[in-house]
Each structure stands twice: as structure tokens, then as C-alpha cells.
Design a protein around this motif. Sequence first.
Motif, PDB file in Angstrom:
ATOM      1  N   ILE A   7       0.833  -1.202   0.000  1.00 20.48           N
ATOM      2  CA  ILE A   7       0.000   0.000   0.000  1.00 20.48           C
ATOM      3  C   ILE A   7       0.865   1.248   0.000  1.00 20.48           C
ATOM      4  CG2 ILE A   7      -1.956  -1.125   1.138  1.00 20.48           C
ATOM      5  CD1 ILE A   7      -1.039   0.065   3.767  1.00 20.48           C
ATOM      6  N   ASN A   8       0.280   2.342  -0.452  1.00 28.97           N
ATOM      7  CA  ASN A   8       0.965   3.633  -0.404  1.00 28.97           C
ATOM      8  C   ASN A   8      -0.058   4.731  -0.131  1.00 28.97           C
ATOM      9  OD1 ASN A   8      -0.110   4.645  -2.965  1.00 28.97           O
ATOM     10  ND2 ASN A   8       1.236   3.131  -3.915  1.00 28.97           N
ATOM     11  N   ASP A   9       0.412   5.937   0.111  1.00 25.77           N
ATOM     12  CA  ASP A   9      -0.455   7.036   0.488  1.00 25.77           C
ATOM     13  C   ASP A   9      -1.359   7.523  -0.642  1.00 25.77           C
ATOM     14  OD1 ASP A   9       0.538   7.008   3.047  1.00 25.77           O
ATOM     15  OD2 ASP A   9       2.050   8.548   2.659  1.00 25.77           O
ATOM     16  N   GLN A  10      -1.026   7.197  -1.877  1.00 27.18           N
ATOM     17  CA  GLN A  10      -1.831   7.630  -3.002  1.00 27.18           C
ATOM     18  C   GLN A  10      -3.041   6.722  -3.262  1.00 27.18           C
ATOM     19  OE1 GLN A  10       1.672   7.659  -3.244  1.00 27.18           O
ATOM     20  NE2 GLN A  10       1.525   9.837  -2.709  1.00 27.18           N
ATOM     21  N   MET A  11      -3.103   5.588  -2.601  1.00 27.42           N
ATOM     22  CA  MET A  11      -4.195   4.644  -2.813  1.00 27.42           C
ATOM     23  C   MET A  11      -5.422   5.064  -2.003  1.00 27.42           C
ATOM     24  SD  MET A  11      -2.013   1.116  -2.484  1.00 27.42           S
ATOM     25  CE  MET A  11      -3.207  -0.021  -3.151  1.00 27.42           C
ATOM     26  N   THR A  12      -6.594   4.757  -2.539  1.00 30.39           N
ATOM     27  CA  THR A  12      -7.821   4.980  -1.784  1.00 30.39           C
ATOM     28  C   THR A  12      -7.949   3.884  -0.730  1.00 30.39           C
ATOM     29  OG1 THR A  12      -9.202   3.623  -3.234  1.00 30.39           O
ATOM     30  CG2 THR A  12      -8.951   5.962  -3.822  1.00 30.39           C
ATOM     31  N   LEU A  13      -8.852   4.100   0.205  1.00 28.82           N
ATOM     32  CA  LEU A  13      -9.072   3.088   1.238  1.00 28.82           C
ATOM     33  C   LEU A  13      -9.496   1.766   0.617  1.00 28.82           C
ATOM     34  CD1 LEU A  13      -9.311   2.181   4.170  1.00 28.82           C
ATOM     35  CD2 LEU A  13     -11.629   3.142   4.185  1.00 28.82           C
ATOM     36  N   GLU A  14     -10.368   1.821  -0.370  1.00 26.75           N
ATOM     37  CA  GLU A  14     -10.830   0.601  -1.021  1.00 26.75           C
ATOM     38  C   GLU A  14      -9.681  -0.140  -1.705  1.00 26.75           C
ATOM     39  OE1 GLU A  14     -12.372   3.599  -1.394  1.00 26.75           O
ATOM     40  OE2 GLU A  14     -14.117   3.155  -0.138  1.00 26.75           O
ATOM     41  N   GLU A  15      -8.778   0.610  -2.336  1.00 22.86           N
ATOM     42  CA  GLU A  15      -7.620  -0.006  -2.990  1.00 22.86           C
ATOM     43  C   GLU A  15      -6.683  -0.639  -1.960  1.00 22.86           C
ATOM     44  OE1 GLU A  15      -7.116   2.827  -6.948  1.00 22.86           O
ATOM     45  OE2 GLU A  15      -6.229   3.474  -5.053  1.00 22.86           O
ATOM     46  N   LYS A  16      -6.500   0.036  -0.836  1.00 21.65           N
ATOM     47  CA  LYS A  16      -5.650  -0.512   0.226  1.00 21.65           C
ATOM     48  C   LYS A  16      -6.234  -1.804   0.772  1.00 21.65           C
ATOM     49  CE  LYS A  16      -3.787   3.939   1.703  1.00 21.65           C
ATOM     50  NZ  LYS A  16      -3.752   4.944   2.776  1.00 21.65           N
ATOM     51  N   LEU A  17      -7.540  -1.793   1.046  1.00 23.05           N
ATOM     52  CA  LEU A  17      -8.182  -2.989   1.582  1.00 23.05           C
ATOM     53  C   LEU A  17      -8.144  -4.136   0.583  1.00 23.05           C
ATOM     54  CD1 LEU A  17     -11.247  -1.355   3.364  1.00 23.05           C
ATOM     55  CD2 LEU A  17      -9.192  -2.320   4.427  1.00 23.05           C
ATOM     56  N   ALA A  18      -8.331  -3.827  -0.698  1.00 23.09           N
ATOM     57  CA  ALA A  18      -8.274  -4.868  -1.731  1.00 23.09           C
ATOM     58  C   ALA A  18      -6.868  -5.453  -1.824  1.00 23.09           C
ATOM     59  CB  ALA A  18      -8.713  -4.299  -3.070  1.00 23.09           C
ATOM     60  N   ALA A  19      -5.853  -4.606  -1.727  1.00 21.32           N
ATOM     61  CA  ALA A  19      -4.469  -5.090  -1.785  1.00 21.32           C
ATOM     62  C   ALA A  19      -4.155  -5.983  -0.591  1.00 21.32           C
ATOM     63  CB  ALA A  19      -3.504  -3.906  -1.830  1.00 21.32           C
ATOM     64  N   ILE A  20      -4.634  -5.607   0.585  1.00 24.80           N
ATOM     65  CA  ILE A  20      -4.410  -6.418   1.783  1.00 24.80           C
ATOM     66  C   ILE A  20      -5.142  -7.746   1.667  1.00 24.80           C
ATOM     67  CG2 ILE A  20      -4.847  -6.555   4.271  1.00 24.80           C
ATOM     68  CD1 ILE A  20      -4.368  -3.457   4.295  1.00 24.80           C
ATOM     69  N   ASP A  21      -6.382  -7.711   1.201  1.00 33.62           N
ATOM     70  CA  ASP A  21      -7.144  -8.959   1.019  1.00 33.62           C
ATOM     71  C   ASP A  21      -6.452  -9.895   0.035  1.00 33.62           C
ATOM     72  OD1 ASP A  21      -9.148  -8.312   2.815  1.00 33.62           O
ATOM     73  OD2 ASP A  21     -10.509  -7.549   1.278  1.00 33.62           O
ATOM     74  N   ALA A  22      -5.942  -9.340  -1.061  1.00 38.47           N
ATOM     75  CA  ALA A  22      -5.253 -10.163  -2.059  1.00 38.47           C
ATOM     76  C   ALA A  22      -3.982 -10.770  -1.470  1.00 38.47           C
ATOM     77  CB  ALA A  22      -4.934  -9.330  -3.293  1.00 38.47           C
ATOM     78  N   ALA A  23      -3.238  -9.984  -0.700  1.00 34.69           N
ATOM     79  CA  ALA A  23      -2.008 -10.484  -0.085  1.00 34.69           C
ATOM     80  C   ALA A  23      -2.315 -11.582   0.923  1.00 34.69           C
ATOM     81  CB  ALA A  23      -1.251  -9.343   0.594  1.00 34.69           C
ATOM     82  N   MET A  24      -3.385 -11.402   1.695  1.00 34.67           N
ATOM     83  CA  MET A  24      -3.766 -12.430   2.664  1.00 34.67           C
ATOM     84  C   MET A  24      -4.195 -13.715   1.965  1.00 34.67           C
ATOM     85  SD  MET A  24      -5.752 -10.203   5.586  1.00 34.67           S
ATOM     86  CE  MET A  24      -6.474 -11.659   6.295  1.00 34.67           C
ATOM     87  N   ALA A  25      -4.934 -13.592   0.880  1.00 39.22           N
ATOM     88  CA  ALA A  25      -5.376 -14.778   0.138  1.00 39.22           C
ATOM     89  C   ALA A  25      -4.180 -15.517  -0.451  1.00 39.22           C
ATOM     90  CB  ALA A  25      -6.350 -14.377  -0.950  1.00 39.22           C
TER      91      ALA A  25
END
Length: 57
Positions: A7-25
Motif C-alpha cells: 500500500i501507499n499514500d496515493q491509494m484509496t481506502l478501497e484499494e488498500k483494503l483490496a491489496a491487503i485482502d489479495a495479499a492475505m489470500a
Amino acid sequence: MNASTLINDQMTLEEKLAAIDAAMATAQATADDQAAANGTIAAPLDPADLTMCEGCQ
């Protein structure tokens, strides 16, 4: 796993959560594959482990 690579500061909250979900999966799938290869059962991953440095764990 380094959270700053996900994640980075330019991402929206939804993008951050999606990236975290993908990494966890991905991490859970890897753990499941390793457990199957060893003949054991994989435990679910703790989401906090994906945001801590290795020294803090």
C-alpha cells in the motif's frame, strides 16, 4: 511481508483494503500448499502478521 510494498499514500481506502485482502489470500494459499505437501493442516493466518516487521513478530 512488507506492508509498504502493498500500500501507499496515493491509494484509496478501497484499494488498500483490496491489496491487503489479495495479499492475505495469496499468503493463505501458499501456507495451504506447504501444509498439503507436508501432510499437515494449515492454520488461518493472522492479519496482523502481514503488517508487522519480522523483528516485531
